[in-house]
Design a protein around this motif. Sequence first.
Motif, PDB file in Angstrom:
ATOM      1  N   TYR A   1       3.277  13.863   5.606  1.00 26.76           N
ATOM      2  CA  TYR A   1       2.594  12.730   6.057  1.00 26.76           C
ATOM      3  C   TYR A   1       1.930  11.696   4.708  1.00 26.76           C
ATOM      4  O   TYR A   1       1.334  12.405   3.698  1.00 26.76           O
ATOM      5  N   ILE A   2       1.964  10.625   4.910  1.00 27.03           N
ATOM      6  CA  ILE A   2       1.368   9.605   3.813  1.00 27.03           C
ATOM      7  C   ILE A   2      -0.087   9.557   4.238  1.00 27.03           C
ATOM      8  O   ILE A   2      -0.465   8.915   5.347  1.00 27.03           O
ATOM      9  N   MET A   3      -0.967  10.197   3.316  1.00 26.54           N
ATOM     10  CA  MET A   3      -2.361   9.989   3.795  1.00 26.54           C
ATOM     11  C   MET A   3      -3.068   8.531   3.280  1.00 26.54           C
ATOM     12  O   MET A   3      -3.869   8.179   3.819  1.00 26.54           O
ATOM     13  N   GLU A   4      -2.686   8.254   2.250  1.00 25.78           N
ATOM     14  CA  GLU A   4      -2.919   6.951   1.474  1.00 25.78           C
ATOM     15  C   GLU A   4      -2.010   6.256   0.758  1.00 25.78           C
ATOM     16  O   GLU A   4      -0.970   7.060   0.096  1.00 25.78           O
ATOM     17  N   VAL A   5      -1.941   4.964   0.513  1.00 20.34           N
ATOM     18  CA  VAL A   5      -1.096   4.161  -0.428  1.00 20.34           C
ATOM     19  C   VAL A   5      -1.828   3.620  -1.525  1.00 20.34           C
ATOM     20  O   VAL A   5      -2.758   2.759  -0.968  1.00 20.34           O
ATOM     21  N   ASN A   6      -2.044   3.924  -2.886  1.00 19.89           N
ATOM     22  CA  ASN A   6      -2.818   3.309  -3.849  1.00 19.89           C
ATOM     23  C   ASN A   6      -2.015   2.269  -4.415  1.00 19.89           C
ATOM     24  O   ASN A   6      -0.833   2.644  -4.811  1.00 19.89           O
ATOM     25  N   PRO A   7      -2.306   0.810  -4.361  1.00 24.45           N
ATOM     26  CA  PRO A   7      -1.536  -0.098  -5.065  1.00 24.45           C
ATOM     27  C   PRO A   7      -1.687  -0.368  -6.465  1.00 24.45           C
ATOM     28  O   PRO A   7      -1.568  -1.444  -6.860  1.00 24.45           O
ATOM     29  N   ARG A   8      -1.552   0.737  -7.347  1.00 22.76           N
ATOM     30  CA  ARG A   8      -1.804   0.777  -8.629  1.00 22.76           C
ATOM     31  C   ARG A   8      -1.479   2.053  -9.289  1.00 22.76           C
ATOM     32  O   ARG A   8      -1.021   3.056  -8.355  1.00 22.76           O
ATOM     33  N   PHE A   9      -1.238   2.194 -10.573  1.00 20.59           N
ATOM     34  CA  PHE A   9      -1.098   3.530 -11.123  1.00 20.59           C
ATOM     35  C   PHE A   9      -2.202   4.691 -10.808  1.00 20.59           C
ATOM     36  O   PHE A   9      -3.222   4.319 -10.809  1.00 20.59           O
ATOM     37  N   PRO A  10      -1.866   5.914 -10.576  1.00 22.89           N
ATOM     38  CA  PRO A  10      -2.932   6.969 -10.630  1.00 22.89           C
ATOM     39  C   PRO A  10      -3.415   7.258 -11.901  1.00 22.89           C
ATOM     40  O   PRO A  10      -2.915   7.085 -13.065  1.00 22.89           O
TER      41      PRO A  10
END
Length: 355
Positions: A285-294
């Motif tokens: 399950y994809i909980m979130e997509v962060n649009p940059r490096f972690p």
Amino acid sequence: MYVSQDQQKSKALTIAVTGLNANDNPGPGLAVIRALREGFRDELRIIGLAYETLEPAIYLKDQIDKTYQIPYPSAGVKALVERLNYIQENENIDVLIPNFDAELYNFIKIEKELLSVGIKTFLPSHKQLEERDKVNLKAFGDKNNFKIPADEVIFKSSDIEASAEKFGYPLLVKGKFYDAYVVQNASDAHKAFHKLHAKWGLPIIIQEFIKGTEINIAGLGDGKGNAISVIPMRKMYITEKGKAWAGITIEDEKLIALAQDFAKATNWKGGFELEIMKNDKGDLYIMEVNPRFPAWIYLTVASGQNQPKALVDLALGNPIDEFSTYKTGKMFIRYAWDNVVDVEEFQKFSAFGEL
């Protein structure tokens, strides 16, 4: 001042980086800088871009050559452009890497203006940014056949009861930009709502709770549907805010394929992070997509795929091949340490916005 390609070859590469905070919810900036230092060695000058005077990386002189304060995203693009033009006249920045979700809209908007003064970026489009937003994530998943937990976007705390009746407890209560709370009852849900509202504004996302193993994937998309690099990491220690404080690279072809499918579905351009929950059936399950490096991006370097360096190469138009292998069993364990500086440095940065 614009610098030609011939002049660039004769000078050290200059890269500007944001996200210099390092609290219990650290920004990616310092890890990105560390990766760039290792990737480019001595042929590099790092310019820090900070919003607040107490962002720790400002005062790490072995990592950052000079830091400038920039206006908050709420100040708008005009103020940002004016400040960056001033910085560019002094520093001749080649590539700029933003590392906060909340600032990306403005940086994407001024991408062409930055390029006109010689500053290259490698960022997603506004459309790409919007599609993976927490508010739109379920619709995005349905469109592209990704598993996304059911959720509801609410604007009033009184709407919590209806969501709880639909999903049951526990629930995830999430802010529009950052932070999430797992709540077990209505009282905790209302507290979380008001905390997130005060910090990040509306709306608030109520998400179905998925029990399983937390996995994060750091990826780099080339903007043409390809994932240049994919590194999956299983969280080993998680803070109260749900942030990974220790993790280990793992081997899982399904995770690699998921990140590749995301890059293909979106034509993602730049760094991204997929926050995954793997349930006991093996569903992802994809909980979130962060649009940059972690913030844990340096682990990609230790694993053999230096994603920040690869992003810079893409921004500069340098040829780059997809990474095919990485080292599993590489662990990171985050720690805190005290950096002692003279108050004069803090005062100088507070007064002049430069250090």
